[in-house]
Design a protein around this motif. Structure first.
Motif, short mmCIF file in Angstrom:
data_model
loop_
_atom_site.label_atom_id
_atom_site.label_comp_id
_atom_site.label_asym_id
_atom_site.label_seq_id
_atom_site.Cartn_x
_atom_site.Cartn_y
_atom_site.Cartn_z
N ARG A 1 0.83 -1.21 0.00
CA ARG A 1 0.00 0.00 0.00
C ARG A 1 0.86 1.26 0.00
O ARG A 1 0.51 2.26 -0.64
CB ARG A 1 -0.97 -0.02 1.18
N LEU A 2 2.01 1.21 0.69
CA LEU A 2 2.93 2.36 0.66
C LEU A 2 3.39 2.62 -0.78
O LEU A 2 3.42 3.76 -1.23
CB LEU A 2 4.13 2.10 1.57
N GLN A 3 3.73 1.54 -1.48
CA GLN A 3 4.16 1.68 -2.87
C GLN A 3 3.02 2.20 -3.75
O GLN A 3 3.22 3.09 -4.58
CB GLN A 3 4.65 0.34 -3.40
N GLU A 4 1.84 1.66 -3.55
CA GLU A 4 0.68 2.10 -4.33
C GLU A 4 0.39 3.58 -4.10
O GLU A 4 0.13 4.34 -5.05
CB GLU A 4 -0.55 1.26 -3.96
N ALA A 5 0.46 4.02 -2.84
CA ALA A 5 0.21 5.42 -2.52
C ALA A 5 1.25 6.31 -3.18
O ALA A 5 0.92 7.35 -3.77
CB ALA A 5 0.21 5.62 -1.00
N SER B 1 0.65 6.45 -6.91
CA SER B 1 -0.56 7.24 -7.21
C SER B 1 -0.29 8.73 -7.12
O SER B 1 -0.95 9.53 -7.79
CB SER B 1 -1.69 6.87 -6.24
N ALA B 2 0.66 9.11 -6.28
CA ALA B 2 1.03 10.52 -6.12
C ALA B 2 2.12 10.92 -7.14
O ALA B 2 2.66 12.02 -7.05
CB ALA B 2 1.51 10.78 -4.71
N ASN B 3 2.42 10.01 -8.07
CA ASN B 3 3.44 10.26 -9.09
C ASN B 3 4.79 10.63 -8.48
O ASN B 3 5.45 11.56 -8.94
CB ASN B 3 2.99 11.34 -10.08
N MET B 4 5.14 9.91 -7.43
CA MET B 4 6.43 10.14 -6.77
C MET B 4 7.34 8.94 -6.99
O MET B 4 6.88 7.79 -6.96
CB MET B 4 6.24 10.34 -5.26
N SER B 5 8.61 9.20 -7.18
CA SER B 5 9.59 8.12 -7.25
C SER B 5 10.02 7.77 -5.83
O SER B 5 9.75 8.54 -4.87
CB SER B 5 10.81 8.55 -8.06
N THR C 1 4.56 10.88 6.60
CA THR C 1 4.99 11.50 5.34
C THR C 1 4.16 10.99 4.17
O THR C 1 3.69 11.77 3.34
CB THR C 1 6.49 11.23 5.09
N VAL C 2 3.96 9.68 4.10
CA VAL C 2 3.17 9.11 3.00
C VAL C 2 1.72 9.58 3.10
O VAL C 2 1.14 10.01 2.11
CB VAL C 2 3.27 7.57 2.99
N ALA C 3 1.14 9.50 4.29
CA ALA C 3 -0.26 9.92 4.45
C ALA C 3 -0.45 11.37 4.04
O ALA C 3 -1.40 11.70 3.33
CB ALA C 3 -0.72 9.69 5.89
N ASN C 4 0.45 12.23 4.48
CA ASN C 4 0.31 13.66 4.21
C ASN C 4 0.63 14.04 2.77
O ASN C 4 0.03 14.98 2.25
CB ASN C 4 1.20 14.47 5.16
N ASN C 5 1.55 13.34 2.13
CA ASN C 5 1.98 13.73 0.79
C ASN C 5 1.33 12.92 -0.33
O ASN C 5 1.44 13.30 -1.49
CB ASN C 5 3.50 13.63 0.67
N CYS C 6 0.68 11.84 0.03
CA CYS C 6 0.07 10.99 -0.99
C CYS C 6 -1.45 10.93 -0.85
O CYS C 6 -2.11 10.12 -1.51
CB CYS C 6 0.67 9.59 -0.92
#
Length: 123
Positions: A11-15, A18-22, A53-58
């Motif tokens: 799910r971390l990878q999916e998020a 989805s946010a178009n982040m590398s 960080t993931v929750a806030n940025n993705c």
């Protein structure tokens, strides 16, 4: 209930995707190496800071990152009997007493966010 870090990693990878982040983009936000991001996406135990960080940025919730489900307030599901309330409190006690310190910290942060205005101020 033990966290499934492999599923959390997916799910971390999916998020992130989805946010178009590398992986490097996310690593730069956290000031960590891209190998740290890669490791968590492969099932390594993420830090609370990483989850924030993931929750806030993705634009995903902690609930979804940790369990794969979205939760929302459904008034029909609010306990309306003493037995249901006790079951809810037992579940909360189990979460707060888990051996995993990251889960305990996460639960306390979530409770503070949700009910902070109703909790007594610390002296």
């Amino acid at each position: 209930m033990e966290p499934n870090y492999l599923e959390i990693g997916k799910r971390l990878q999916e998020a992130r995707k989805s946010a178009n982040m590398s992986q490097q983009d996310l690593a730069n936000l956290m000031n960590v190496s891209s190998s740290y991001v890669k490791n968590t996406e492969r099932g390594g135990k993420p830090s609370i800071s990483y989850l924030f960080t993931v929750a806030n940025n993705c634009s995903v919730s902690f609930d979804w990152l940790l369990t794969g489900t979205h939760t929302s307030l459904d008034l029909k599901q609010i306990p309306n009997s003493n037995e249901e309330t006790e079951d809810l409190l037992d579940n909360l006690r189990n979460i707060l007493n888990t051996a995993d310190p990251d889960i305990r910290i996460w639960a306390k942060v979530q409770l503070q966010k949700m009910f902070g205005e109703y909790l007594p101020a610390k002296k």
